[in-house]
Design a protein around this motif. Sequence first.
Motif, PDB file in Angstrom:
ATOM      1  N   THR A   6       0.855  -1.187   0.000  1.00 39.05           N
ATOM      2  CA  THR A   6       0.000   0.000   0.000  1.00 39.05           C
ATOM      3  C   THR A   6       0.890   1.236   0.000  1.00 39.05           C
ATOM      4  O   THR A   6       2.096   1.155   0.243  1.00 39.05           O
ATOM      5  CB  THR A   6      -0.926   0.025   1.222  1.00 39.05           C
ATOM      6  N   SER A   7       0.302   2.359  -0.292  1.00 38.08           N
ATOM      7  CA  SER A   7       1.051   3.607  -0.354  1.00 38.08           C
ATOM      8  C   SER A   7       0.348   4.670   0.468  1.00 38.08           C
ATOM      9  O   SER A   7      -0.884   4.668   0.586  1.00 38.08           O
ATOM     10  CB  SER A   7       1.187   4.091  -1.802  1.00 38.08           C
ATOM     11  N   SER A   8       1.135   5.563   1.013  1.00 35.22           N
ATOM     12  CA  SER A   8       0.577   6.729   1.675  1.00 35.22           C
ATOM     13  C   SER A   8       0.352   7.814   0.632  1.00 35.22           C
ATOM     14  O   SER A   8       0.778   7.701  -0.518  1.00 35.22           O
ATOM     15  CB  SER A   8       1.526   7.225   2.765  1.00 35.22           C
ATOM     16  N   PRO A  55       6.152   1.572 -11.516  1.00 29.16           N
ATOM     17  CA  PRO A  55       6.459   1.986 -10.144  1.00 29.16           C
ATOM     18  C   PRO A  55       5.533   1.332  -9.145  1.00 29.16           C
ATOM     19  O   PRO A  55       4.326   1.241  -9.368  1.00 29.16           O
ATOM     20  CB  PRO A  55       6.249   3.512 -10.185  1.00 29.16           C
ATOM     21  N   PRO A  56       6.077   0.852  -8.020  1.00 32.06           N
ATOM     22  CA  PRO A  56       5.213   0.236  -7.011  1.00 32.06           C
ATOM     23  C   PRO A  56       4.158   1.193  -6.479  1.00 32.06           C
ATOM     24  O   PRO A  56       3.139   0.753  -5.978  1.00 32.06           O
ATOM     25  CB  PRO A  56       6.208  -0.172  -5.913  1.00 32.06           C
ATOM     26  N   GLN A  57       4.381   2.500  -6.581  1.00 30.94           N
ATOM     27  CA  GLN A  57       3.407   3.452  -6.059  1.00 30.94           C
ATOM     28  C   GLN A  57       2.060   3.314  -6.749  1.00 30.94           C
ATOM     29  O   GLN A  57       1.019   3.516  -6.129  1.00 30.94           O
ATOM     30  CB  GLN A  57       3.938   4.887  -6.206  1.00 30.94           C
ATOM     31  N   SER A  58       2.051   3.008  -8.034  1.00 29.91           N
ATOM     32  CA  SER A  58       0.785   2.848  -8.748  1.00 29.91           C
ATOM     33  C   SER A  58      -0.014   1.703  -8.148  1.00 29.91           C
ATOM     34  O   SER A  58      -1.198   1.838  -7.834  1.00 29.91           O
ATOM     35  CB  SER A  58       1.047   2.606 -10.233  1.00 29.91           C
ATOM     36  N   GLU A  59       0.637   0.574  -7.973  1.00 29.15           N
ATOM     37  CA  GLU A  59      -0.038  -0.582  -7.373  1.00 29.15           C
ATOM     38  C   GLU A  59      -0.382  -0.321  -5.914  1.00 29.15           C
ATOM     39  O   GLU A  59      -1.443  -0.732  -5.430  1.00 29.15           O
ATOM     40  CB  GLU A  59       0.856  -1.814  -7.499  1.00 29.15           C
ATOM     41  N   GLY A  60       0.511   0.373  -5.207  1.00 24.05           N
ATOM     42  CA  GLY A  60       0.240   0.675  -3.804  1.00 24.05           C
ATOM     43  C   GLY A  60      -0.956   1.583  -3.628  1.00 24.05           C
ATOM     44  O   GLY A  60      -1.777   1.382  -2.734  1.00 24.05           O
ATOM     45  N   CYS A  61      -1.078   2.598  -4.486  1.00 24.29           N
ATOM     46  CA  CYS A  61      -2.240   3.490  -4.418  1.00 24.29           C
ATOM     47  C   CYS A  61      -3.519   2.728  -4.745  1.00 24.29           C
ATOM     48  O   CYS A  61      -4.568   2.973  -4.141  1.00 24.29           O
ATOM     49  CB  CYS A  61      -2.055   4.664  -5.372  1.00 24.29           C
ATOM     50  N   ASN A  78      -4.086  -0.493  -4.198  1.00 26.05           N
ATOM     51  CA  ASN A  78      -4.420  -1.315  -3.027  1.00 26.05           C
ATOM     52  C   ASN A  78      -4.968  -0.462  -1.885  1.00 26.05           C
ATOM     53  O   ASN A  78      -5.856  -0.895  -1.147  1.00 26.05           O
ATOM     54  CB  ASN A  78      -3.184  -2.087  -2.561  1.00 26.05           C
ATOM     55  N   SER A  79      -4.438   0.751  -1.733  1.00 31.98           N
ATOM     56  CA  SER A  79      -4.960   1.645  -0.695  1.00 31.98           C
ATOM     57  C   SER A  79      -6.395   2.044  -1.002  1.00 31.98           C
ATOM     58  O   SER A  79      -7.233   2.148  -0.101  1.00 31.98           O
ATOM     59  CB  SER A  79      -4.079   2.894  -0.583  1.00 31.98           C
ATOM     60  N   ALA A  80      -6.693   2.260  -2.290  1.00 22.22           N
ATOM     61  CA  ALA A  80      -8.068   2.607  -2.670  1.00 22.22           C
ATOM     62  C   ALA A  80      -9.020   1.444  -2.412  1.00 22.22           C
ATOM     63  O   ALA A  80     -10.186   1.649  -2.038  1.00 22.22           O
ATOM     64  CB  ALA A  80      -8.109   3.013  -4.142  1.00 22.22           C
ATOM     65  N   LEU A  81      -8.542   0.212  -2.588  1.00 24.85           N
ATOM     66  CA  LEU A  81      -9.411  -0.954  -2.389  1.00 24.85           C
ATOM     67  C   LEU A  81      -9.896  -1.069  -0.944  1.00 24.85           C
ATOM     68  O   LEU A  81     -10.933  -1.681  -0.690  1.00 24.85           O
ATOM     69  CB  LEU A  81      -8.671  -2.237  -2.784  1.00 24.85           C
ATOM     70  N   ARG A  82      -9.158  -0.486  -0.017  1.00 23.53           N
ATOM     71  CA  ARG A  82      -9.584  -0.530   1.379  1.00 23.53           C
ATOM     72  C   ARG A  82     -10.905   0.196   1.598  1.00 23.53           C
ATOM     73  O   ARG A  82     -11.624  -0.083   2.563  1.00 23.53           O
ATOM     74  CB  ARG A  82      -8.512   0.086   2.276  1.00 23.53           C
ATOM     75  N   CYS A  83     -11.209   1.130   0.700  1.00 26.39           N
ATOM     76  CA  CYS A  83     -12.436   1.909   0.846  1.00 26.39           C
ATOM     77  C   CYS A  83     -13.606   1.317   0.062  1.00 26.39           C
ATOM     78  O   CYS A  83     -14.747   1.747   0.257  1.00 26.39           O
ATOM     79  CB  CYS A  83     -12.207   3.348   0.374  1.00 26.39           C
TER      80      CYS A  83
END
Length: 679
Positions: free
Chosen positions: A191-193, A271-277, A279-284
């Motif tokens: 995930t990403s901040s 970039p891992p940030q794309s995938e991390g963002c 995954n962070s969106a999926l939390r919602c």
Amino acid sequence: MGDPMHSRSPTNRALSTRLSRSTNACVRCRRRKQRCDLRYPKCSSCETAQVPCLAYDSEKQAEIPRNYVSILEEEVRQLKSELETLRRQSVSTTITSASPITAGHDDHQSVSSPIAAPTVQSTASDPQEVVKSMGLVMLDNGSQPKFMGTSSGVTFAKMVLACVKTDVTIPMSPSSSRGPVRMAAPPPIITSSLPPRQAAQHISDVYFRYRTPHVPILTRSKVNEVLERVYGVFESHRPDFSSVAEVDLFVAYMVFAVGLCSLPVPGGSRPPQSEGCFNSALRCVDKLLSYSSSDLETLTVVLLLAQYIALNPSKGSLWQLTGIAIRLCIDLGLHWETDVILALPQSILNERRRLFWAAYRFDRLLAVTLGRPFGIADQSTSVGFPDPYSTQNITPTEVHGQRMANHIIGLYRLESEIKHVLYHQLQGGTLAYPRANYALWFRDIQPRLHAWKDEIPDISKADPDSIYSHQFWWDAMWLNAVLLLHRPNPLVPHPTTESLQTCFDAACQLIKAIKTLQRDGRIYVIWQTVHSLFLAGLIMIYCIWESADVRDKGRVLDIVTTAQDCASTLTALAERFPDACGCRDAFESLSAATLKWLVSRDQGNTTQPTPSEISALKQHMPFSTTAWRAEDPTSIFPDEPFEFAEYLIAASQWPGSSNDVGNSFNLQDVFDSPSTDFG
């Protein structure tokens, strides 16, 4: 011998107490290197600062509240209470609707029978699970399941999340000499901040300029408002994270995920940030789909997920998400505008239209590319275009961009009509579903297709960094439609000489256009581009074999150059899309045999390829072998449409690259670099 516990000196006991206190101290106190009084559930320092009191869990490799166990115990008690309530309701339903049984006996049966005891899936601690759902089982005399209520326990949120792949695997190198590596637990989901505010605005610009012009889902003004609310909370003196709306966090993370997608970095990895963002969106997603206050908001969530997966098909099923989006549009009545709908405020009407046409584009993209039926027929739609001059479009560039987006819808509708007439599988014409008069229709569709090209809005007024300002992109869009109209199809398996010449010219132009787009970094939906390029190469070869006029008019040098352009572009695309290698190999085999024949023909040798050469070519084709008729080497393709469905389905599910996980990536380095190309 004395008890060692009692024989400890006061110094040892004090040291043990200090070590224990240091180990159990909260994360904040340990970072600040201050004494933690270990008060429960919050230490005095964290309570005074009004921040969460966290402890580090080595197994989860994450920071968790110090009262995490108490929270779980409370949730378990609450779920047990809800389960008992649902069981009593099930018993009551069974008594009133099943066969007459005594109350006491039914009570006993309802608790002990595994059929009568419905199950509840807890989702409190798992972001990948969805809200609790209950299948109410109604029994007949034989105690057999008769009816499963509440959609058989499958909620809408679960349906959507089932279309999204969130598991992250780390492929091990086959050349590793260490042997198999055993993991105690699966690797954590990345995930990403939130990025810094300045970087966030830059990613938002990338999102609108490069990623989404042809499928607009959000407006720039809405995204700016979302970023203002999200960063306003995080930048406040005393941030209250609970005040950030779930939908705002989701939209922000999805804009970042799509904007960072395919961003070039050293080594060529994503970039891992794309995938991390993402995954962070999926939390919602769970809460948004289960408790959304707006149906349009729910549709927006589904379409943003589809937008990301269109760029990264390995992360989910674009086909399933598009189907859900189309059905949501129908459920909301977006597909047919009545007088009541037209009386809505212009902002709401524009949002309804924008979301419907976004779902329509995804549906037509997949239906035409995969050769599948449409999710909704054009005859069942009556929807206007979003107003380019609405107050949501702030600048003249945004107004012009909306005009261009509306114009693209016209091409999708033309392609939809072509597919319906030429590629629609019917059991024969009937009174209710008659076949179109092909001759009349063909004379009507051609001028409309050329008129669309002539009416393209002035590209010089578009954002110079947008895909809309690239003439080759518009040419590629139009040439794909031309090939769809003129190439062999079920209704016209043997096109005229004029159509074959048109196909040959359009295929050669399309290959050059895609090569230019690839060279300039303007290709985003790679799997679709690979399909278009490969198909253009095959059609070029088909026309050479099938038409003597095409062979006579075409110069061998030009054909060789075009074939090399197609192969080299497929090779370049294979670096980002591994399955393009099979297309490249197949095309190189076909073009080599074709060019060999053309060269020998120019030298006066009219010998046809041998059956063994044709069999060798046949092995490289990624579609069905029924596409070959070996007894007739001048007819490579069948009377039926090209069978690319299975190839594309496999291509859209390619495994993730090992570079996706674990690579270091500095956002600031990317945005500080003046030479960064976001194409």
